[in-house]
Write a protein that holds these residues in place. Structure first.
Motif, short mmCIF file in Angstrom:
data_model
loop_
_atom_site.label_atom_id
_atom_site.label_comp_id
_atom_site.label_asym_id
_atom_site.label_seq_id
_atom_site.Cartn_x
_atom_site.Cartn_y
_atom_site.Cartn_z
N PHE A 14 -27.16 18.46 -0.58
CA PHE A 14 -27.96 18.48 -1.85
C PHE A 14 -28.46 19.94 -2.14
CE2 PHE A 14 -27.64 13.95 -1.17
CZ PHE A 14 -27.65 13.28 -2.51
N GLN A 15 -28.22 20.82 -1.56
CA GLN A 15 -28.75 22.15 -1.77
C GLN A 15 -28.09 22.57 -3.00
OE1 GLN A 15 -31.22 23.28 0.09
NE2 GLN A 15 -31.17 21.60 1.05
N TYR A 16 -28.79 23.59 -3.98
CA TYR A 16 -28.35 24.23 -4.92
C TYR A 16 -27.11 25.15 -4.65
CZ TYR A 16 -28.55 26.46 -9.48
OH TYR A 16 -28.11 27.02 -10.80
N GLY A 17 -26.10 24.94 -5.31
CA GLY A 17 -25.00 25.73 -5.39
C GLY A 17 -23.93 25.57 -4.18
N TYR A 18 -24.32 24.62 -3.29
CA TYR A 18 -23.56 24.23 -2.32
C TYR A 18 -22.45 23.26 -2.53
CZ TYR A 18 -21.91 23.05 2.65
OH TYR A 18 -21.15 23.15 3.63
N THR A 19 -21.18 23.85 -2.16
CA THR A 19 -19.99 22.84 -2.23
C THR A 19 -19.12 22.83 -0.99
OG1 THR A 19 -18.26 22.32 -3.73
CG2 THR A 19 -19.07 24.76 -3.43
N THR A 20 -18.39 21.93 -0.90
CA THR A 20 -17.41 21.72 0.30
C THR A 20 -15.87 22.52 -0.17
OG1 THR A 20 -16.60 19.62 -0.47
CG2 THR A 20 -18.50 20.11 1.19
N GLY A 56 -23.89 19.78 -9.24
CA GLY A 56 -23.62 18.34 -9.23
C GLY A 56 -25.06 17.37 -8.71
N LEU A 57 -24.87 17.38 -7.45
CA LEU A 57 -26.07 16.69 -6.48
C LEU A 57 -27.23 17.17 -6.91
CD1 LEU A 57 -23.86 16.07 -3.49
CD2 LEU A 57 -24.39 14.50 -5.00
N MET A 58 -27.51 18.59 -7.20
CA MET A 58 -28.67 18.87 -7.43
C MET A 58 -29.10 18.74 -8.75
SD MET A 58 -30.88 20.79 -5.87
CE MET A 58 -32.38 21.42 -6.47
N ILE A 59 -28.23 18.44 -9.62
CA ILE A 59 -28.62 18.00 -11.04
C ILE A 59 -29.19 16.57 -10.91
CG2 ILE A 59 -27.81 17.28 -13.19
CD1 ILE A 59 -26.11 19.98 -13.05
N ILE A 60 -28.46 15.89 -9.89
CA ILE A 60 -28.81 14.47 -9.92
C ILE A 60 -30.27 14.32 -9.21
CG2 ILE A 60 -28.15 12.19 -8.63
CD1 ILE A 60 -25.35 13.33 -8.64
N LYS A 61 -30.29 15.22 -8.11
CA LYS A 61 -31.65 15.22 -7.52
C LYS A 61 -32.80 15.35 -8.50
CE LYS A 61 -34.10 17.05 -3.50
NZ LYS A 61 -34.07 17.91 -2.51
N ARG A 62 -32.56 16.56 -9.10
CA ARG A 62 -33.55 16.69 -10.03
C ARG A 62 -34.06 15.60 -11.18
NH1 ARG A 62 -32.35 22.20 -13.01
NH2 ARG A 62 -31.02 21.00 -14.42
N THR A 63 -32.86 14.92 -11.78
CA THR A 63 -32.96 13.93 -12.65
C THR A 63 -33.70 12.76 -12.03
OG1 THR A 63 -30.84 14.63 -13.72
CG2 THR A 63 -31.79 12.45 -14.39
N VAL A 64 -33.15 12.46 -10.98
CA VAL A 64 -33.90 11.34 -10.04
C VAL A 64 -35.47 11.51 -10.12
CG1 VAL A 64 -33.89 9.68 -8.12
CG2 VAL A 64 -31.92 10.47 -9.16
N GLU A 65 -35.91 12.80 -9.53
CA GLU A 65 -37.28 13.16 -9.20
C GLU A 65 -38.00 13.14 -10.37
OE1 GLU A 65 -36.87 17.08 -7.73
OE2 GLU A 65 -36.55 16.21 -5.75
N ARG A 66 -37.40 13.18 -11.64
CA ARG A 66 -38.35 13.11 -12.98
C ARG A 66 -38.65 11.85 -13.37
NH1 ARG A 66 -34.84 16.23 -15.91
NH2 ARG A 66 -33.74 14.40 -17.13
N TYR A 67 -37.79 10.73 -12.71
CA TYR A 67 -38.11 9.35 -12.74
C TYR A 67 -38.97 8.81 -11.63
CZ TYR A 67 -35.08 9.37 -17.08
OH TYR A 67 -34.65 9.49 -18.33
N MET A 68 -39.28 9.64 -10.60
CA MET A 68 -39.98 9.50 -9.32
C MET A 68 -39.22 8.28 -8.67
SD MET A 68 -42.81 11.03 -9.90
CE MET A 68 -43.83 10.35 -8.63
#
Length: 411
Positions: free
Chosen positions: A364-370, A381-393
């Motif tokens: 979930f780190q920004y810019g990290y990919t396998t 992608g996962l960072m965008i998900i994390k930021r979106t979910v945090e906006r909804y607490m």
């Protein structure tokens, strides 16, 4: 900040008014102490313009001239809350008050004088004398009886000069700092607003591109489905011509099974999710990956549709990519959950994957990919998900066990 500046200016003016009033209360106290009480008590008995009143008025005039006041006077107090002028000193261009003339001292201040307390008023506006501030102190006889009130009226112009001195000269630095701070605050708000609009537009552009891309995939799927349907009809027609009815029956069962699988996404009432799920299902089918949906017939209106698209688009893209590259023994299947449980939304995706301990830690780190990240466009992608979910607490739970990745989101 405007209110603060106004309050600061008002409070400073009030402080100047209080300071000036206290100064003149001290002067009025000196006037009361030096007054000939016997002469005043004799005047109170007659209440006529005689030598005693003239002597008292002359005494008051000496103080008035010395302090440059508007009026210096003595008030008589009775049972009412109206004070009456008994003797006064005044400038040459103003007229004297008749004996017993009611004055403009407010009733509240009159009551304070009766209780033996000094007073001062707010700015009083009078048609004849203009604007002025009035102060007063009790006048006592030698035996401690209140004979009246020694009052002084100060021209408001003098108060303005004092206020100007206090406000401009003594507090100019404070006011400049306040104004500069207000301007800085406005600039910061303006810049934050510009930044927010730029970020909002960027997010909107990103979402629109994703939505248009997914919609294009759906349109391609519809065209492909139409082409496949024509092929299926031709096959069925050929089998019927050959009278191979058992083959026709088996073929129809297979078509029905595939149709049920593809209709899983259509159970979602939210049109964005419907389009997205249909698109991702078609993509997974093209890669020989089975995608199963466990979805409610609900619109998930508490979360913005574009945010839903961000969450599931990135989850499913990662899941398809991980499953496609998976070389283990688990079947290539993706399980998608989209449900409402009580007042919570449950969004989850489970798929097979091969992750190292480092990859699990930094997922979930920004810019990290396998995968390779030569153009720095992957790994967000996962960072965008994390930021979106945090906006909804909301909360994100990540689990990797027995070769399976499970990402569960609760909002």
């Amino acid at each position: 900040m405007s209110v603060k500046l106004y309050i600061s200016h008002y409070s400073t003016n009030q402080s100047a008014q209080v300071a000036l009033a206290k100064q003149y209360i001290g002067i009025a106290t000196n006037v009361a102490e030096g007054l000939d009480k016997d002469a005043y008590q004799k005047f109170l008995l007659t209440k006529e313009d005689e030598d005693n009143r003239k002597e008292i008025s002359h005494y008051l005039e000496q103080y008035r001239y010395r302090i440059n006041a508007l009026y210096v006077y003595i008030l008589m107090l009775d049972e009412s809350d109206v004070s009456k002028v008994m003797a006064s000193a005044f400038p040459p261009h103003l007229k004297d008050f008749p004996i017993g003339e009611p004055c403009t001292v407010p009733p509240a201040q009159v009551r304070r004088a009766k209780s033996g307390k000094s007073y001062f008023t707010d700015i009083i506006k009078d048609e004849m004398n203009g604007a002025y501030l009035s102060v007063g102190v009790p006048l006592y006889s030698d035996d401690g009886t209140i004979l009246g009130v020694v009052g002084i009226d100060i021209d408001a112009k003098e108060l303005e000069e004092v206020s100007q001195q206090v406000v401009v000269n003594n507090n100019v630095f404070v006011f400049i700092i306040d104004i500069l701070f207000a301007m800085s605050l406005l600039i910061v708000v303006f810049l934050l607003n510009k930044w927010y609009k730029i970020r909002f537009k960027r997010d909107l552009d990103q979402t629109e591109k994703m939505y248009i891309s997914e919609l294009g995939k759906v349109m391609d799927t519809i065209k492909s489905s139409r082409h496949d349907m024509m092929n299926h009809l031709q096959v069925l027609g050929g089998l019927m011509d050959l009278q191979l009815h058992d083959k026709v029956n088996d073929y129809l069962k297979q078509l029905t099974k595939e149709s049920k699988i593809s209709e899983m996404s259509l159970r979602i009432k939210n049109p964005i999710l419907m389009v997205l799920f249909q698109s991702k299902w078609e993509l997974s089918q093209s890669k020989n990956i089975q995608m199963y949906f466990e979805a409610d017939q609900y619109d998930y209106s508490r979360v913005d549709s574009m945010d839903l698209a961000k969450i599931y688009s990135n989850l499913l893209d990662n899941a398809i990519e991980a499953t496609e590259s998976y070389s283990g023994d688990l079947p290539q299947q993706i399980h998608v959950v989209c449900q409402r449980v009580g007042g919570k939304y449950i969004f989850a995706v489970e798929n097979p994957a091969q992750l190292t301990a480092k990859e699990q830690k930094n997922l979930f780190q920004y810019g990290y990919t396998t995968k390779e990240n030569k153009d720095a466009l992957r790994g967000n992608g996962l960072m965008i998900i994390k930021r979106t979910v945090e906006r909804y607490m909301g909360d994100i739970y990540f689990q990797y066990e027995k070769g399976k990745v499970n990402i569960r989101i609760i909002i």
